[in-house]
Design a protein around this motif. Structure first.
Motif, mmCIF file in Angstrom:
data_model
loop_
_atom_site.group_PDB
_atom_site.id
_atom_site.type_symbol
_atom_site.label_atom_id
_atom_site.label_comp_id
_atom_site.label_asym_id
_atom_site.label_seq_id
_atom_site.Cartn_x
_atom_site.Cartn_y
_atom_site.Cartn_z
ATOM 1 N N TRP A 45 -2.468 -4.516 -10.217
ATOM 2 C CA TRP A 45 -2.346 -3.431 -9.342
ATOM 3 C C TRP A 45 -3.448 -3.330 -8.323
ATOM 4 O O TRP A 45 -4.637 -3.310 -8.555
ATOM 5 C CB TRP A 45 -1.974 -2.080 -9.954
ATOM 6 N N ASN A 46 -3.146 -3.407 -6.807
ATOM 7 C CA ASN A 46 -4.301 -3.414 -5.867
ATOM 8 C C ASN A 46 -4.189 -1.977 -5.428
ATOM 9 O O ASN A 46 -3.327 -1.572 -4.470
ATOM 10 C CB ASN A 46 -3.993 -4.235 -4.854
ATOM 11 N N GLU A 47 -5.056 -1.198 -5.920
ATOM 12 C CA GLU A 47 -5.270 0.329 -5.349
ATOM 13 C C GLU A 47 -5.392 0.512 -4.130
ATOM 14 O O GLU A 47 -4.866 1.397 -3.217
ATOM 15 C CB GLU A 47 -6.259 1.001 -6.208
ATOM 16 N N GLU A 48 -6.189 -0.409 -3.308
ATOM 17 C CA GLU A 48 -6.676 -0.233 -1.929
ATOM 18 C C GLU A 48 -5.233 -0.443 -1.000
ATOM 19 O O GLU A 48 -4.905 0.385 -0.114
ATOM 20 C CB GLU A 48 -7.682 -1.354 -1.506
ATOM 21 N N LYS A 49 -4.216 -1.328 -1.437
ATOM 22 C CA LYS A 49 -3.310 -1.863 -0.622
ATOM 23 C C LYS A 49 -1.795 -1.195 -0.964
ATOM 24 O O LYS A 49 -0.860 -1.103 -0.561
ATOM 25 C CB LYS A 49 -2.895 -3.293 -0.627
ATOM 26 N N ARG A 50 -2.116 -0.525 -2.320
ATOM 27 C CA ARG A 50 -1.115 0.210 -3.064
ATOM 28 C C ARG A 50 0.155 -0.700 -3.222
ATOM 29 O O ARG A 50 1.134 -0.319 -3.091
ATOM 30 C CB ARG A 50 -0.536 1.401 -2.257
ATOM 31 N N HIS A 51 -0.149 -1.766 -3.886
ATOM 32 C CA HIS A 51 0.873 -2.952 -4.269
ATOM 33 C C HIS A 51 0.502 -3.655 -5.538
ATOM 34 O O HIS A 51 -0.662 -3.721 -6.041
ATOM 35 C CB HIS A 51 1.492 -3.871 -2.978
ATOM 36 N N TRP A 52 1.870 -4.177 -6.343
ATOM 37 C CA TRP A 52 1.454 -5.302 -7.085
ATOM 38 C C TRP A 52 1.286 -6.425 -6.685
ATOM 39 O O TRP A 52 1.792 -6.772 -5.910
ATOM 40 C CB TRP A 52 2.547 -5.086 -8.298
ATOM 41 N N GLN A 53 0.407 -7.169 -7.377
ATOM 42 C CA GLN A 53 0.129 -8.664 -6.973
ATOM 43 C C GLN A 53 0.369 -9.655 -8.076
ATOM 44 O O GLN A 53 -0.237 -9.461 -8.923
ATOM 45 C CB GLN A 53 -1.045 -8.822 -6.233
#
Length: 226
Positions: free
Chosen positions: A165-173
């Motif tokens: 989970w990328n907290e900064e961009k608010r998406h799963w990667q």
């Protein structure tokens, strides 16, 4: 010399004996995969369009040619476990060949064309399965994989796919082994499904997901024995 009278024998060997030997070979792989905790186990006999499925068995149109088994989520996926799995096919072929020879010698089974063809083509199967060589489609013989596992060759190592989970961009990667971003998604299930798809197409592979700061294995996809 091969004559017209030998054609029925050839048909018997090609369309009956060889598929049985192929099934025994795949059953050997499956036995050890099951022993090592494998899930979603499937035996495929033949190639081409699927004729029918019965439990874990899948029979294809050209049932007399080719065979493989597939499975996921080995609980014991270390090198020795994989060596056993890839050795299982020739081991089962060898055991059944010795058994038939013993029964013939003991007089329990009458020696005939079927017993001769079974032992002959079983040895043929064992030889070419153990011969360490690559196939034209990019796969390897069982012997080649076993040898590479013993030597700990790098290409046998699992490809790792990570879901984070990328907290900064608010998406799963979805990341590859070098932490390069391959896919992004707002939905966790979509990211997981994509990671599974990538892993299935790049065996041997593992899918890992980071939760609460801890990396856990979601699934593993071992190399497919032939």
């Amino acid at each position: 010399m091969f004559g017209l009278q030998d054609i029925p024998k050839f048909v018997l060997a090609f369309f009956l004996v060889l598929p049985i030997i192929s099934f025994i070979h795949e059953a050997g792989h499956v036995f050890f995969a099951w022993l090592m905790g494998g899930k979603n186990i499937r035996i495929t006999v033949g190639t081409g369009k699927v004729l029918f499925r019965l439990g874990m068995l899948e029979v294809r149109k050209y049932y007399f040619w080719y065979g493989l088994c597939s499975f996921d989520n080995l609980k014991r996926s270390h090198r020795f476990a994989n060596i056993l799995i890839f050795s299982g096919g020739v081991l089962f072929n060898a055991i059944t060949t010795i058994l038939v020879m013993y029964l013939v010698e003991a007089g329990t089974v009458v020696a005939g064309m079927l017993t001769y063809q079974f032992t002959y083509f079983s040895m043929y199967y064992i030889f070419f399965a153990l011969l360490p060589m690559p196939y034209p489609d990019g796969t390897y013989s069982d012997g080649k994989v076993i040898l590479d596992l013993i030597r700990n060759k790098p290409h046998i190592a699992d490809t790792i796919y990570r879901i984070t989970w990328n907290e900064e961009k608010r998406h799963w990667q979805v990341l590859d082994s070098s932490k390069k971003v391959l896919e992004t998604s707002r939905d966790e299930d979509t990211a997981i499904a994509r990671a599974h798809q990538l892993a299935q197409n790049t065996r041997p592979s593992r899918v890992l997901q980071t939760k609460a700061g801890e990396e856990i294995e979601v699934c593993n996809y071992p190399r497919v024995p032939l």
